[in-house]
Design a protein around this motif. Structure first.
Motif, PDB file in Angstrom:
ATOM      1  N   GLN A 172      -9.155 -10.196  -5.784  1.00 14.47           N
ATOM      2  CA  GLN A 172      -8.174  -9.746  -4.804  1.00 14.47           C
ATOM      3  C   GLN A 172      -8.676 -10.026  -3.393  1.00 14.47           C
ATOM      4  OE1 GLN A 172      -4.870  -9.265  -4.071  1.00 14.47           O
ATOM      5  NE2 GLN A 172      -5.008  -8.196  -6.062  1.00 14.47           N
ATOM      6  N   VAL A 173      -7.753 -10.117  -2.451  1.00 18.10           N
ATOM      7  CA  VAL A 173      -8.101 -10.226  -1.035  1.00 18.10           C
ATOM      8  C   VAL A 173      -7.217  -9.265  -0.246  1.00 18.10           C
ATOM      9  CG1 VAL A 173      -8.905 -12.625  -1.157  1.00 18.10           C
ATOM     10  CG2 VAL A 173      -6.489 -12.161  -0.692  1.00 18.10           C
ATOM     11  N   GLY A 174      -7.763  -8.750   0.841  1.00 20.70           N
ATOM     12  CA  GLY A 174      -7.014  -7.868   1.719  1.00 20.70           C
ATOM     13  C   GLY A 174      -7.130  -8.329   3.152  1.00 20.70           C
ATOM     14  N   SER A 175      -6.263  -7.802   4.003  1.00 23.79           N
ATOM     15  CA  SER A 175      -6.181  -8.301   5.378  1.00 23.79           C
ATOM     16  C   SER A 175      -6.842  -7.406   6.409  1.00 23.79           C
ATOM     17  CB  SER A 175      -4.710  -8.489   5.765  1.00 23.79           C
ATOM     18  OG  SER A 175      -4.018  -7.245   5.708  1.00 23.79           O
ATOM     19  N   ALA A 176      -7.292  -6.213   6.018  1.00 24.42           N
ATOM     20  CA  ALA A 176      -7.799  -5.293   7.041  1.00 24.42           C
ATOM     21  C   ALA A 176      -8.863  -4.363   6.480  1.00 24.42           C
ATOM     22  CB  ALA A 176      -6.650  -4.464   7.618  1.00 24.42           C
ATOM     23  N   VAL A 177      -9.724  -3.911   7.390  1.00 28.69           N
ATOM     24  CA  VAL A 177     -10.709  -2.866   7.103  1.00 28.69           C
ATOM     25  C   VAL A 177     -10.441  -1.750   8.103  1.00 28.69           C
ATOM     26  CG1 VAL A 177     -13.154  -2.268   7.067  1.00 28.69           C
ATOM     27  CG2 VAL A 177     -12.404  -4.513   6.240  1.00 28.69           C
ATOM     28  N   GLY A 180     -13.926   1.723   8.418  1.00 29.53           N
ATOM     29  CA  GLY A 180     -15.075   1.322   7.622  1.00 29.53           C
ATOM     30  C   GLY A 180     -14.811   1.132   6.149  1.00 29.53           C
ATOM     31  N   ALA A 181     -13.533   1.077   5.749  1.00 31.26           N
ATOM     32  CA  ALA A 181     -13.195   0.921   4.330  1.00 31.26           C
ATOM     33  C   ALA A 181     -12.112  -0.137   4.162  1.00 31.26           C
ATOM     34  CB  ALA A 181     -12.715   2.249   3.752  1.00 31.26           C
ATOM     35  N   PRO A 182     -12.132  -0.883   3.057  1.00 31.42           N
ATOM     36  CA  PRO A 182     -11.078  -1.877   2.813  1.00 31.42           C
ATOM     37  C   PRO A 182      -9.712  -1.206   2.708  1.00 31.42           C
ATOM     38  CG  PRO A 182     -12.954  -2.215   1.346  1.00 31.42           C
ATOM     39  CD  PRO A 182     -13.160  -0.886   1.993  1.00 31.42           C
ATOM     40  N   ALA A 183      -8.738  -1.725   3.461  1.00 32.44           N
ATOM     41  CA  ALA A 183      -7.370  -1.206   3.393  1.00 32.44           C
ATOM     42  C   ALA A 183      -6.630  -1.867   2.233  1.00 32.44           C
ATOM     43  CB  ALA A 183      -6.649  -1.465   4.711  1.00 32.44           C
ATOM     44  N   LYS A 184      -5.470  -1.334   1.885  1.00 35.88           N
ATOM     45  CA  LYS A 184      -4.749  -1.832   0.712  1.00 35.88           C
ATOM     46  C   LYS A 184      -4.327  -3.286   0.902  1.00 35.88           C
ATOM     47  CE  LYS A 184      -0.050  -0.306   1.958  1.00 35.88           C
ATOM     48  NZ  LYS A 184       1.096   0.532   1.529  1.00 35.88           N
ATOM     49  N   HIS A 185      -4.235  -3.995  -0.207  1.00 35.37           N
ATOM     50  CA  HIS A 185      -3.854  -5.403  -0.183  1.00 35.37           C
ATOM     51  C   HIS A 185      -2.337  -5.542  -0.295  1.00 35.37           C
ATOM     52  CE1 HIS A 185      -2.976  -5.402  -4.513  1.00 35.37           C
ATOM     53  NE2 HIS A 185      -4.113  -4.743  -4.696  1.00 35.37           N
ATOM     54  N   ALA A 186      -1.858  -6.765  -0.102  1.00 33.49           N
ATOM     55  CA  ALA A 186      -0.432  -7.047  -0.266  1.00 33.49           C
ATOM     56  C   ALA A 186      -0.060  -6.964  -1.745  1.00 33.49           C
ATOM     57  CB  ALA A 186      -0.117  -8.434   0.283  1.00 33.49           C
ATOM     58  N   PHE A 187       1.223  -6.835  -2.009  1.00 30.89           N
ATOM     59  CA  PHE A 187       1.704  -6.760  -3.383  1.00 30.89           C
ATOM     60  C   PHE A 187       2.638  -7.930  -3.686  1.00 30.89           C
ATOM     61  CE2 PHE A 187       0.079  -2.594  -2.609  1.00 30.89           C
ATOM     62  CZ  PHE A 187      -0.438  -2.189  -3.829  1.00 30.89           C
ATOM     63  N   ASP A 188       2.272  -9.092  -3.158  1.00 29.72           N
ATOM     64  CA  ASP A 188       3.023 -10.304  -3.455  1.00 29.72           C
ATOM     65  C   ASP A 188       2.729 -10.750  -4.889  1.00 29.72           C
ATOM     66  OD1 ASP A 188       3.957 -10.261  -0.850  1.00 29.72           O
ATOM     67  OD2 ASP A 188       2.400 -11.618  -0.110  1.00 29.72           O
TER      68      ASP A 188
END
Length: 263
Positions: A172-177, A180-188
């Motif tokens: 998986q990849v996400g667009s934001a932190v 200090g924590a990874p934010a949710k990823h897209a659901f495409d």
């Protein structure tokens, strides 16, 4: 019999065809797949695979006797300018996100170096800033970036059960932190289908059959599920897309044979 002038013309044409072939073949090899990935000194892997979603690649070495699995996961985070995070996981309980044992690479702050956290994903809730314990003992966790490509390389070693042959894996990849924590990823579609089965020996696996369509009495879970494809490692039978990409080179080879035959 061809004249001396015709033979000279054929030789010149043959030289042009061979020059094009020598140029095209390395370009084809480097343009797709995983073989072109480069790693720092001391990092090498027995197998690699271009994963079918999100443009990610996986490199790994597995010792079936001891259960040791070393991996390097390469992907482009979804944020602008390479911001965000990249993750790879094994799910011993199923093929979805719940139950996945994840390695996640990200910068806790914009100026910080890359860190790798582990997460035992027990439900659909945000990641925290700190790691949680996972089922497979992790060691040698590290990450770096390839600035020119905007990609992150995540490294780690996991201790699997000896004799493990095939695992369910997700990436998986996400667009934001955030904080200090990874934010949710897209659901495409590509995000939801970034999963499959991995043969640790490097052998190719046949894609899993798609689930049968649920009838009027079918469960809502079956209707909402999507089948993940199997991973095809380097050296396995090429996909139709790769075969199509090789077609121009094969045409040039045919032309070369034709020129040779007329000389």
């Amino acid at each position: 019999m061809a004249s001396a002038t015709q033979q000279q013309q054929h030789r010149r044409a043959m030289a042009v065809v061979l020059a094009v072939l020598l140029t095209a073949m390395p370009m084809r090899a480097a343009s797709g797949g995983c073989e072109g990935d480069k790693f720092p000194a001391g990092r090498s892997y027995a197998h690699c695979a271009a994963l079918p979603k999100l443009g990610a690649r996986l490199h790994w070495t597995h010792d079936a006797r001891t259960g040791s699995l070393s991996v390097a996961f390469v992907a482009r985070p979804a944020g602008a300018g390479g911001a965000g995070w990249a993750a790879w996981a094994i799910n011993p309980a199923g093929d979805g996100m719940k139950g996945a044992q994840a390695l996640v690479a990200f910068r806790p702050s914009p100026a910080a170096p890359y860190a790798v956290n582990t997460y035992n994903i027990t439900g659909y809730k945000p990641f925290g800033a700190s790691s949680t314990a996972i089922a497979f003992r992790p060691t040698e966790l590290a990450a770096d970036d390839v600035a020119a490509a905007g990609e992150v390389r995540l490294y780690g070693k996991l201790q699997l059960a000896p004799g493990t042959e095939v695992v369910n894996h997700l990436w998986q990849v996400g667009s934001a932190v955030t904080a200090g924590a990874p934010a949710k990823h897209a659901f495409d579609k590509d995000n939801l289908e970034a999963k499959g089965k991995l043969a640790l020996s490097g052998a190719a696996l046949a894609p899993a059959p798609a689930p049968a369509a649920a009838g009027a009495g079918g469960s809502s879970a079956a209707k909402g599920s999507s089948a993940g494809g199997a991973t095809t490692p380097s050296g396995a039978k090429p996909s139709p897309a790769k075969a199509a990409a090789a077609a121009p080179v094969l045409m040039l080879l045919a032309l070369a044979v034709g020129f040779i035959a007329t000389v």
